[in-house]
Design a protein around this motif. Structure first.
Motif, short mmCIF file in Angstrom:
data_model
loop_
_atom_site.label_atom_id
_atom_site.label_comp_id
_atom_site.label_asym_id
_atom_site.label_seq_id
_atom_site.Cartn_x
_atom_site.Cartn_y
_atom_site.Cartn_z
N MET A 1 47.72 6.83 53.61
CA MET A 1 47.01 7.76 52.72
C MET A 1 45.51 7.64 52.98
O MET A 1 44.97 6.56 53.05
N MET A 2 44.86 8.78 53.13
CA MET A 2 43.42 8.78 53.37
C MET A 2 42.65 8.45 52.11
O MET A 2 43.06 8.82 51.02
N GLY A 3 41.55 7.76 52.28
CA GLY A 3 40.65 7.56 51.16
C GLY A 3 39.65 8.71 51.12
O GLY A 3 38.60 8.67 51.74
N TYR A 4 40.01 9.77 50.42
CA TYR A 4 39.24 11.00 50.49
C TYR A 4 37.79 10.81 50.04
O TYR A 4 36.89 11.51 50.49
N ASP A 5 37.57 9.88 49.13
CA ASP A 5 36.21 9.70 48.64
C ASP A 5 35.30 9.08 49.68
O ASP A 5 34.08 9.11 49.55
N ARG A 6 35.86 8.52 50.74
CA ARG A 6 35.05 7.85 51.75
C ARG A 6 35.06 8.57 53.09
O ARG A 6 34.33 8.19 53.99
N SER A 7 35.90 9.55 53.24
CA SER A 7 36.02 10.19 54.54
C SER A 7 34.86 11.15 54.79
O SER A 7 34.26 11.69 53.88
N VAL A 8 34.54 11.34 56.05
CA VAL A 8 33.47 12.23 56.46
C VAL A 8 34.06 13.60 56.69
O VAL A 8 35.13 13.74 57.25
N SER A 9 33.37 14.64 56.28
CA SER A 9 33.92 15.97 56.46
C SER A 9 32.81 17.00 56.45
O SER A 9 31.67 16.73 56.12
N ALA A 10 33.20 18.23 56.82
CA ALA A 10 32.30 19.35 56.62
C ALA A 10 32.14 19.58 55.13
O ALA A 10 33.00 19.21 54.33
N ALA A 11 31.05 20.23 54.75
CA ALA A 11 30.84 20.52 53.33
C ALA A 11 31.96 21.39 52.77
O ALA A 11 32.39 21.22 51.62
N ASP A 12 32.44 22.31 53.59
CA ASP A 12 33.52 23.20 53.18
C ASP A 12 34.80 22.69 53.84
O ASP A 12 35.03 22.91 55.03
N HIS A 13 35.64 21.96 53.09
CA HIS A 13 36.78 21.31 53.70
C HIS A 13 38.06 21.46 52.88
O HIS A 13 38.04 21.82 51.70
N GLU A 14 39.16 21.20 53.55
CA GLU A 14 40.45 21.15 52.91
C GLU A 14 40.78 19.69 52.58
O GLU A 14 40.29 18.77 53.22
N LEU A 15 41.63 19.49 51.60
CA LEU A 15 41.98 18.13 51.21
C LEU A 15 43.14 17.64 52.08
O LEU A 15 44.27 17.49 51.64
N GLY A 16 42.83 17.40 53.34
CA GLY A 16 43.83 16.94 54.28
C GLY A 16 43.14 16.42 55.52
O GLY A 16 41.98 16.76 55.79
N PRO A 17 43.80 15.59 56.30
CA PRO A 17 43.16 15.00 57.49
C PRO A 17 42.95 16.03 58.60
O PRO A 17 43.74 16.97 58.76
N GLU A 18 41.87 15.84 59.35
CA GLU A 18 41.62 16.68 60.51
C GLU A 18 42.73 16.46 61.54
O GLU A 18 43.23 15.34 61.71
N THR A 19 43.14 17.52 62.20
CA THR A 19 44.20 17.42 63.21
C THR A 19 43.75 17.92 64.58
O THR A 19 44.51 17.82 65.54
N VAL A 20 42.53 18.46 64.65
CA VAL A 20 42.04 19.05 65.90
C VAL A 20 40.69 18.42 66.24
O VAL A 20 39.84 18.26 65.36
N TRP A 21 40.51 18.06 67.51
CA TRP A 21 39.17 17.65 67.92
C TRP A 21 38.66 18.60 68.99
O TRP A 21 39.42 19.28 69.68
N HIS A 22 37.34 18.64 69.10
CA HIS A 22 36.69 19.63 69.94
C HIS A 22 35.53 18.98 70.68
O HIS A 22 34.79 18.19 70.09
#
Length: 441
Positions: A1-22
Motif C-alpha cells: 500500500m502506498m503512503g499517499y501522504d508522502r508520495s511525490v506527484s503532479a499537482a493534479d493527480h489520481e489516487l493511485g500509483p504511477e504506471t508509466v514512465w517517460h
C-alpha cells in the motif's frame, strides 16, 4: 500500500500509483572535436544554411578570452551560418541577467528573435540560453513563467527555434535538463522555469573544451554531477509516486526507473574513478572525456528521476553567499544525501558506498550504508580543492542555520517532494549544522 501522504506527484493527480514512465532527451553528440559537427547538427534540426539563418551564441567573457568561442563561431561560419555572440552571462545568473539577453535579442532581431540559438559554457550560460529562447518564443518576460508566488506561474506552450547546448564543464547537466535556475536577488532565493519546452533540441559535448577548466572548478562542478547521480539513484521509484490525471501533468522529476538507475551506476563509477586525475592532471584528455561522459550520465539519471534534498538546501546557500553551485553541493552532500537520507534505504546506500570504492566486507547493511559518506569525504580530501564544510565555504555559523533551514523548507518544496525521506524545518537545521564541518580543516 502506498503512503499517499508522502508520495511525490503532479499537482493534479489520481489516487493511485504511477504506471508509466517517460524519458525525453535532446539529440546527443559526444566526442573529441564534436564541435566540428555543430553545423551538421543544426542542419539536422532543420536550420538550412542556404536560407541565410541568423543565430545567437550565448556565452560569457571568459570563454571569449580563452578563444573557445572563436572555435565555435568558426565552425558555424564554415558551415554557412551567420552568428552573433552575446557574452554577458554572469556567474550564478539572476533573472535580470536573463532579461538583458532577452532585451538584446529583441533589440537586434525583433519579437520573433533569432533563427537558432547556441548556448556555450557552464551551466549559467546554458540556463540563460534556454530561458532566453523560451521567453522569446512565448512572449512576455521571465517572471511570467516562474512559479507563484515569485512569478505568475504561466505555462510555456512553445519551444521556439532550434537550440543546441555545448557544455564546457563536466557537472551541471544543464545541456539535457528541462529546468533553468536563476537567483531572485531581492528575495535571496533561487527560482526556476521548469518545462519540457525549456529543454534543448540537441547537445554537443566535446571534452577538448574542458581541458582549460582550472583544477578547483573541475573538482567543484564534478561534485554537482556526482550529486545528480547519487540523488537520482536514491530517490523515489517512479511507481512509488501518484499517477498524474493526464500525461501533461506528469512532473519533469518523475522518479527513478531501471533505465535511470543504469545511468546513475555508470555515472558514479566514471566520476569517482576519474576525478582525481582530471583535477591533478587537467590535460589528461581521457580523464576529461570520462568526466564529461559521467556528468552527462549523471544528469540523465538525476535530472529525470529527480534532484532532492541536497539541491534544495544548496539554493538558499548559493543565493545568500554567492557560492558556486557545485562546491555548495559538495559540502552539503555528506550530511544530506549520504547522511540523513541513508536511513531511507540502507541497502541502496550500501550499494552507493561500493560504487564509490568503499570496502564493505564484513559490515552490516547499515554500517555499509554509512561508508558511502566516509568514502565521499575521503574523495573530497584527496582532491584538495573542496572546502571542508559550510563554515570554510562561506563563513556559515550556527547562527545562520535556522534561516537557511526555513528558506529550504519554505521555498524548495519542488525538490523536497522528491526526497526519499520527509524533511521538516527542524530536520533541515540539524543537517545544516552537521554540514558546517565535514572534517577538521
Amino acid at each position: 500500500m502506498m503512503g499517499y501522504d508522502r508520495s511525490v506527484s503532479a499537482a493534479d493527480h489520481e489516487l493511485g500509483p504511477e504506471t508509466v514512465w517517460h524519458l525525453q532527451m535532446p539529440q546527443l553528440r559526444f566526442g573529441r572535436n564534436a564541435v566540428a559537427e555543430l553545423g551538421f547538427q543544426l542542419s539536422d534540426l532543420g536550420v538550412d544554411a542556404d536560407e541565410d539563418p541568423h543565430g545567437l551564441v550565448v556565452t560569457d567573457e571568459t570563454l571569449v578570452d580563452v578563444g573557445h568561442v572563436d572555435r565555435v563561431t568558426d565552425h558555424l561560419e564554415d558551415a554557412g551560418y551567420d552568428v552573433t555572440v552575446w557574452d554577458g552571462v554572469e556567474r550564478e545568473p539572476s533573472i535580470e541577467n536573463v532579461d538583458s539577453c532577452i532585451e538584446f535579442v529583441r533589440a537586434n532581431e525583433g519579437a520573433d528573435g533569432y533563427d537558432f540559438y547556441v548556448g556555450f559554457g557552464g551551466g549559467s550560460c546554458l540556463d540563460v540560453a534556454k530561458a532566453t529562447r523560451a521567453v522569446i518564443a512565448n512572449g512576455g518576460e521571465v517572471l511570467d513563467y516562474i512559479a507563484e508566488p515569485t512569478g505568475e506561474g504561466e505555462p510555456l506552450t512553445e519551444s521556439g527555434p532550434p537550440l543546441v547546448l555545448m557544455p564546457t564543464t563536466a557537472g551541471t547537466g544543464s545541456e539535457i535538463s528541462p529546468v533553468a535556475i536563476f537567483s531572485v536577488e531581492e528575495k535571496n532565493i533561487k527560482e526556476g522555469i521548469s518545462s519540457n519546452h525549456v529543454r534543448a533540441d540537441a547537445a554537443v559535448l566535446d571534452p577538448t573544451f574542458t581541458t582549460t577548466l582550472p583544477a578547483d572548478l573541475t573538482g567543484k562542478v564534478a561534485m554537482d554531477a556526482l550529486g545528480h547521480a547519487i540523488e537520482g539513484y536514491t530517490t523515489h521509484s517512479f511507481d512509488g509516486l501518484l499517477r498524474a490525471s493526464n500525461p501533461q501533468e506528469r512532473p519533469v522529476y518523475a522518479g527513478r526507473t531501471e533505465l535511470t538507475e543504469m545511468f546513475s551506476e555508470k555515472a558514479i563509477s566514471l566520476l569517482s574513478s576519474n576525478i582525481r586525475t582530471a583535477v591533478h592532471n587537467g590535460d589528461d584528455i581521457e580523464a576529461r572525456a570520462a568526466m564529461l561522459k559521467g556528468a552527462l550520465f549523471g544528469a540523465i539519471a538525476g535530472l529525470t528521476a529527480g534532484a532532492s534534498l541536497c539541491h534544495a538546501m544548496a539554493y538558499p546557500v548559493g543565493n545568500r553567499y554567492h557560492t558556486y553551485h557545485g562546491e555548495t553541493i559538495a559540502v552539503l552532500t555528506p550530511a544530506s544525501t549520504l547522511g540523513y537520507n541513508a536511513a531511507s534505504d540502507p541497502e541502496r546506500f550500501a550499494e552507493v558506498a561500493e560504487m564509490l570504492g568503499a570496502d564493505t566486507d564484513g559490515l552490516s547493511t547499515r554500517e555499509a550504508a554509512d561508508r558511502a559518506k566516509e568514502e565521499y569525504i575521503r574523495l573530497q580530501q584527496d582532491l584538495n580543492v573542496i572546502p571542508s564544510g559550510l563554515n570554510e565555504l562561506a563563513g556559515v555559523t550556527e547562527e545562520d542555520v535556522d534561516w537557511l533551514a526555513s528558506q529550504t523548507v519554505e521555498t524548495q518544496q519542488r525538490l523536497l517532494r522528491c526526497n526519499p525521506r520527509p524533511v521538516t524545518e527542524e530536520d533541515a537545521a540539524d543537517i545544516f549544522r552537521d554540514a558546517l564541518y565535514n572534517w577538521e580543516p
